[in-house]
Design a protein around this motif. Structure first.
Motif, PDB file in Angstrom:
ATOM      1  N   LEU A 103       0.403  -1.372   0.228  1.00 39.73           N
ATOM      2  CA  LEU A 103      -0.064  -0.513  -0.299  1.00 39.73           C
ATOM      3  C   LEU A 103       0.482   1.566   0.198  1.00 39.73           C
ATOM      4  CD1 LEU A 103      -2.984  -0.986   2.083  1.00 39.73           C
ATOM      5  CD2 LEU A 103      -3.011   0.080   0.141  1.00 39.73           C
ATOM      6  N   LEU A 104       2.144   1.417   0.356  1.00 41.81           N
ATOM      7  CA  LEU A 104       2.839   2.039   0.676  1.00 41.81           C
ATOM      8  C   LEU A 104       3.533   2.466  -0.402  1.00 41.81           C
ATOM      9  CD1 LEU A 104       3.732   4.392   2.602  1.00 41.81           C
ATOM     10  CD2 LEU A 104       5.921   3.156   3.288  1.00 41.81           C
ATOM     11  N   LEU A 107       1.241   4.419  -3.085  1.00 46.00           N
ATOM     12  CA  LEU A 107       0.655   5.709  -3.023  1.00 46.00           C
ATOM     13  C   LEU A 107       2.379   6.889  -2.963  1.00 46.00           C
ATOM     14  CD1 LEU A 107      -1.175   7.419  -1.519  1.00 46.00           C
ATOM     15  CD2 LEU A 107      -0.099   6.696   0.892  1.00 46.00           C
ATOM     16  N   VAL A 108       3.490   6.013  -2.586  1.00 50.43           N
ATOM     17  CA  VAL A 108       4.322   6.577  -3.024  1.00 50.43           C
ATOM     18  C   VAL A 108       4.907   7.217  -4.517  1.00 50.43           C
ATOM     19  CG1 VAL A 108       6.671   7.605  -2.216  1.00 50.43           C
ATOM     20  CG2 VAL A 108       4.957   6.231  -0.340  1.00 50.43           C
ATOM     21  N   ALA A 110       2.744   6.193  -6.474  1.00 50.08           N
ATOM     22  CA  ALA A 110       1.459   7.158  -7.996  1.00 50.08           C
ATOM     23  C   ALA A 110       1.937   8.612  -7.106  1.00 50.08           C
ATOM     24  CB  ALA A 110       0.799   6.823  -7.237  1.00 50.08           C
ATOM     25  N   LEU A 111       2.220   8.773  -5.926  1.00 49.59           N
ATOM     26  CA  LEU A 111       2.183  10.628  -6.172  1.00 49.59           C
ATOM     27  C   LEU A 111       3.803  11.331  -6.115  1.00 49.59           C
ATOM     28  CD1 LEU A 111       0.842  10.924  -1.657  1.00 49.59           C
ATOM     29  CD2 LEU A 111      -0.190  11.273  -4.373  1.00 49.59           C
TER      30      LEU A 111
END
Lengths: 146, 72
Positions: A103-104, A107-108, A110-111
């Motif tokens: 998940l981390l 998220l990272v 993608a950002l």
């Protein structure tokens, strides 16, 4: 024995790798619209095939250790053995951490994008594998070697 | 869990390797059970009981806090 199961898995993986690399090279040569001559395209295709084969090999190895394939034979991988218990306990405990890491990473990546998005999944894989290895070692110490 | 597996095995003249082979598990599994570091699964415990010729209750000694509670 465990090494026999792993040897069988390794042989299967090696044969699969040869097929995939040859297939990759052939597809590379046949590809149009790519840079370079036939040899360069074939080499790139073979390299992609090799990477895919490596992934398939790791997949087979992990499934073998968790007794999920027919090659998982031998007393160490038998249900009820202490070795199987170590793998199961470590895998069960590592799974929630693996979900969090994925998940981390997602998220990272993608950002952030860019190089970080390219290398972060590999770093996440290393963390997951290390987590599992440390847990397996701890359980082995508790159940066997302590 | 404490147990009498080693004593029963020795009384039958079996080595750890022989017992492991008959149980279908690794020798390391038998070692860990005998040392009380690893509790066998129920199917494995039943196979041990059958091979060693002793009821499970005689082979394994549960910790005091696991002793059955008086239903009355």
């Amino acid at each position: 024995m465990l090494h026999r199961a792993l040897r069988t898995a390794a042989l299967t993986a090696a044969l699969t790798a040869v097929v995939i690399v040859v297939l990759g090279a052939a597809l590379g040569v046949a590809a149009t619209g790519s840079d370079g001559g036939a040899l360069a395209r074939g080499a790139r295709g073979a390299l992609v095939g090799l990477l895919v084969a490596a992934v398939a090999g790791v997949h087979l190895l992990v499934r073998t250790l968790f007794a999920r394939v027919p090659e998982s034979s031998g007393p160490e991988l038998a249900a009820g053995s202490v070795e199987s218990e170590v793998f199961l306990r470590a895998g069960t405990q590592a799974f929630p951490d693996a979900v969090s890491v994925l998940l981390l990473v997602a998220l990272v990546a993608a950002l952030a994008g860019g190089d970080l998005a390219r290398w972060l999944p590999a770093a996440g894989l290393v963390v997951v594998l290390l987590d599992f290895a440390l847990r397996a070692r701890a359980h082995w110490t508790q159940l066997v070697a302590g | 869990m404490d147990n009498h597996v080693r004593a029963r095995r020795a009384a039958l003249g079996l080595t750890q390797a022989q017992l492991a082979e008959r149980l279908g598990v690794s020798r390391q599994t038998v070692i860990s059970i005998e040392r009380g570091r690893f509790d066998p699964s129920l199917p494995l415990a039943f196979r041990l009981s059958a091979l060693l010729g002793a009821p499970i209750e005689e082979l394994f000694v549960p910790p005091d806090d696991d002793v059955a509670v008086d239903p009355t």
